[in-house]
Motif scaffolding. Structure first.
Motif, PDB file in Angstrom:
ATOM      1  N   LYS A 260       0.765  -1.174   0.256  1.00  0.00           N
ATOM      2  CA  LYS A 260       0.109   0.157   0.389  1.00  0.00           C
ATOM      3  C   LYS A 260       0.873   1.607  -0.204  1.00  0.00           C
ATOM      4  CE  LYS A 260      -2.734  -0.850   3.131  1.00  0.00           C
ATOM      5  NZ  LYS A 260      -4.435  -1.165   4.183  1.00  0.00           N
ATOM      6  N   THR A 261       1.882   1.437   0.310  1.00  0.00           N
ATOM      7  CA  THR A 261       3.053   1.969   0.487  1.00  0.00           C
ATOM      8  C   THR A 261       3.324   2.461  -1.212  1.00  0.00           C
ATOM      9  OG1 THR A 261       5.180   0.978   0.862  1.00  0.00           O
ATOM     10  CG2 THR A 261       3.562   1.924   3.395  1.00  0.00           C
ATOM     11  N   GLY A 262       4.016   1.757  -1.706  1.00  0.00           N
ATOM     12  CA  GLY A 262       4.044   1.218  -3.229  1.00  0.00           C
ATOM     13  C   GLY A 262       5.384   0.900  -2.885  1.00  0.00           C
ATOM     14  N   HIS A 263       5.831   0.227  -2.079  1.00  0.00           N
ATOM     15  CA  HIS A 263       6.819  -1.192  -1.955  1.00  0.00           C
ATOM     16  C   HIS A 263       6.757  -1.677  -3.117  1.00  0.00           C
ATOM     17  CE1 HIS A 263       5.058  -2.828   1.553  1.00  0.00           C
ATOM     18  NE2 HIS A 263       5.080  -4.481   0.082  1.00  0.00           N
ATOM     19  N   ILE A 264       7.651  -2.505  -4.001  1.00  0.00           N
ATOM     20  CA  ILE A 264       7.843  -3.606  -4.213  1.00  0.00           C
ATOM     21  C   ILE A 264       9.178  -3.699  -3.786  1.00  0.00           C
ATOM     22  CG2 ILE A 264       7.408  -2.763  -6.849  1.00  0.00           C
ATOM     23  CD1 ILE A 264      10.476  -2.213  -8.023  1.00  0.00           C
ATOM     24  N   GLY A 265       8.866  -5.849  -2.824  1.00  0.00           N
ATOM     25  CA  GLY A 265       9.445  -6.232  -2.568  1.00  0.00           C
ATOM     26  C   GLY A 265       9.725  -5.960  -1.242  1.00  0.00           C
ATOM     27  N   PHE A 266      10.426  -4.935  -0.304  1.00  0.00           N
ATOM     28  CA  PHE A 266      10.494  -4.058   0.616  1.00  0.00           C
ATOM     29  C   PHE A 266      11.134  -2.615   0.821  1.00  0.00           C
ATOM     30  CE2 PHE A 266       8.757  -8.063   3.580  1.00  0.00           C
ATOM     31  CZ  PHE A 266       7.580  -7.106   4.052  1.00  0.00           C
ATOM     32  N   ASN A 267      11.260  -2.562  -0.667  1.00  0.00           N
ATOM     33  CA  ASN A 267      11.477  -1.123  -1.377  1.00  0.00           C
ATOM     34  C   ASN A 267      10.823   0.319  -0.902  1.00  0.00           C
ATOM     35  OD1 ASN A 267      14.502  -1.987  -2.245  1.00  0.00           O
ATOM     36  ND2 ASN A 267      12.930  -2.971  -3.233  1.00  0.00           N
ATOM     37  N   GLU A 268      10.400   0.245   0.291  1.00  0.00           N
ATOM     38  CA  GLU A 268       9.912   1.907   0.937  1.00  0.00           C
ATOM     39  C   GLU A 268       9.907   2.645   0.312  1.00  0.00           C
ATOM     40  OE1 GLU A 268       7.127   0.744   1.999  1.00  0.00           O
ATOM     41  OE2 GLU A 268       7.419  -0.305   3.800  1.00  0.00           O
ATOM     42  N   PRO A 269       9.285   3.557   0.521  1.00  0.00           N
ATOM     43  CA  PRO A 269       8.889   4.973  -0.902  1.00  0.00           C
ATOM     44  C   PRO A 269      10.435   5.596   0.239  1.00  0.00           C
ATOM     45  CG  PRO A 269       7.116   4.577  -0.328  1.00  0.00           C
ATOM     46  CD  PRO A 269       7.279   3.670   0.327  1.00  0.00           C
ATOM     47  N   GLY A 270      11.527   6.016  -1.229  1.00  0.00           N
ATOM     48  CA  GLY A 270      12.185   6.927  -0.449  1.00  0.00           C
ATOM     49  C   GLY A 270      13.985   5.522  -1.146  1.00  0.00           C
ATOM     50  N   SER A 271      13.676   4.745  -1.110  1.00  0.00           N
ATOM     51  CA  SER A 271      14.487   3.742  -1.766  1.00  0.00           C
ATOM     52  C   SER A 271      15.099   4.558  -3.268  1.00  0.00           C
ATOM     53  CB  SER A 271      14.163   2.582  -2.049  1.00  0.00           C
ATOM     54  OG  SER A 271      13.162   1.368  -0.574  1.00  0.00           O
ATOM     55  N   PRO A 272      16.451   4.158  -3.568  1.00  0.00           N
ATOM     56  CA  PRO A 272      17.383   4.391  -4.393  1.00  0.00           C
ATOM     57  C   PRO A 272      16.961   3.772  -5.079  1.00  0.00           C
ATOM     58  CG  PRO A 272      18.741   4.487  -2.789  1.00  0.00           C
ATOM     59  CD  PRO A 272      17.217   3.826  -1.781  1.00  0.00           C
ATOM     60  N   PRO A 273      16.546   4.262  -6.817  1.00  0.00           N
ATOM     61  CA  PRO A 273      16.436   3.084  -8.323  1.00  0.00           C
ATOM     62  C   PRO A 273      17.958   2.591  -8.572  1.00  0.00           C
ATOM     63  CG  PRO A 273      16.293   5.545  -8.262  1.00  0.00           C
ATOM     64  CD  PRO A 273      16.685   5.746  -7.394  1.00  0.00           C
ATOM     65  N   GLU A 274      19.234   3.126  -7.836  1.00  0.00           N
ATOM     66  CA  GLU A 274      19.995   1.573  -7.956  1.00  0.00           C
ATOM     67  C   GLU A 274      20.936   0.700  -6.634  1.00  0.00           C
ATOM     68  OE1 GLU A 274      20.083   5.506  -7.562  1.00  0.00           O
ATOM     69  OE2 GLU A 274      21.726   6.016  -5.783  1.00  0.00           O
ATOM     70  N   SER A 275      19.339   0.559  -5.926  1.00  0.00           N
ATOM     71  CA  SER A 275      19.541  -0.370  -4.194  1.00  0.00           C
ATOM     72  C   SER A 275      19.931  -1.102  -5.028  1.00  0.00           C
ATOM     73  CB  SER A 275      18.496   0.222  -3.384  1.00  0.00           C
ATOM     74  OG  SER A 275      16.972   0.131  -4.621  1.00  0.00           O
TER      75      SER A 275
END
Ligand code: GLP
Length: 254
Positions: free
Chosen positions: A167-182
């Motif tokens: 619901k936060t928009g996470h994919i996997g557990f990449n919450e909002p604010g996760s860098p694209p290069e993570s």
């Protein structure tokens, strides 16, 4: 995307090679199905087609797998196809994430969930199954995450990645604010995500504060991605994800 009916299901396919109908306002190719069952079937059949083609060509098929309610129908259909003869002995899997800390035999462990919902019912060799380890000690976490990335690279990358969306928009557990290069790493869970998981843990206070997740870069390197979302409670985040401009909160890639 506005959902005209709560039961309407969505399968958003990030790589547009299904020649799917395209509805214009979305920034990503989207397919809408009459119900969850049909969406799951379409995705599982797509996976099965990949497996058959690769196995016939003497190649492995590398799948990125997700947990949660969303992919259950896909796994049920794969199990059915296996009972009807689909051979999964050349399949290699990498799961997106796992809570940390989390013993692999715990009720809420994604290890346990994956075995109960898929692996115990098909013939994927045990040595081909990869899931981040929730029981790895803190001082070995960094090395564990690097080893996970190396293992994905060693098999030539992920052919097809299944995703749900939180619901936060996470994919996997990449919450909002996760860098694209993570990359695969330890993350802190959003309070909304912990609240959503509360019933699985008999109370929000029991939900771990951390998880290991593949990173956005890891996920987006997959050669094909199927993101599935079902139900009214996902409609707002799906609309934001597929219609709004990319941001650190809701990233979009094609
Ligand atoms: C968890 C998982 C995600 C999953 C999400 C949605 O947070 N880590 O990978 O997409 O839940 O779960 P559900 O499919 O149950 O809605």
């Amino acid at each position: 995307m506005n959902l005209p009916h709560p039961e309407l299901s969505i399968g958003a396919q990030l790589v547009p090679d299904w020649h799917a109908p395209y509805f214009g306002r979305e920034r990503l190719p989207v397919r809408i199905f009459a119900d969850e069952h049909q969406a799951a079937r379409a995705v599982a059949d797509r996976i099965a087609q990949r497996i058959r083609e690769n196995t016939a060509a003497d190649k492995n098929t590398v799948l990125g797998l997700a947990t949660g309610h969303t992919p259950v129908g896909v796994y049920d259909r794969l199990i059915q196809l296996h009972r009807e003869g689909l051979d999964l002995s050349r399949v290699v899997t990498f799961n997106l994430d796992e809570y940390w800390p989390m013993p692999s035999d715990a009720l809420q462990s994604y290890h346990r969930w994956m075995h109960e919902n898929l692996f115990d019912h098909v013939n994927i060799p045990a040595e081909n199954i990869h899931i981040p380890a929730g029981d790895v000690p803190r001082d070995q976490l960094e090395r564990h995450c690097q080893t996970y990335e190396d293992a994905i690279r060693a098999v030539g990358g992920i052919d097809l990645q299944i995703l749900g969306i939180g619901k936060t928009g996470h994919i996997g557990f990449n919450e909002p604010g996760s860098p694209p290069e993570s990359r695969t790493r330890l993350v802190t869970l959003d309070p909304v995500t912990r609240r959503d998981a509360a019933s699985d843990f008999f109370g929000e206070e029991n939900v771990p504060r951390h998880a290991i997740t593949m990173g956005l870069a890891t996920i987006l390197e997959a050669r094909e991605i199927c993101l599935l979302a079902f139900g009214e409670h996902k409609s707002a985040i799906v609309r934001r994800s597929v219609e709004e401009p990319p941001s650190a909160a809701i990233a979009q890639y094609q």
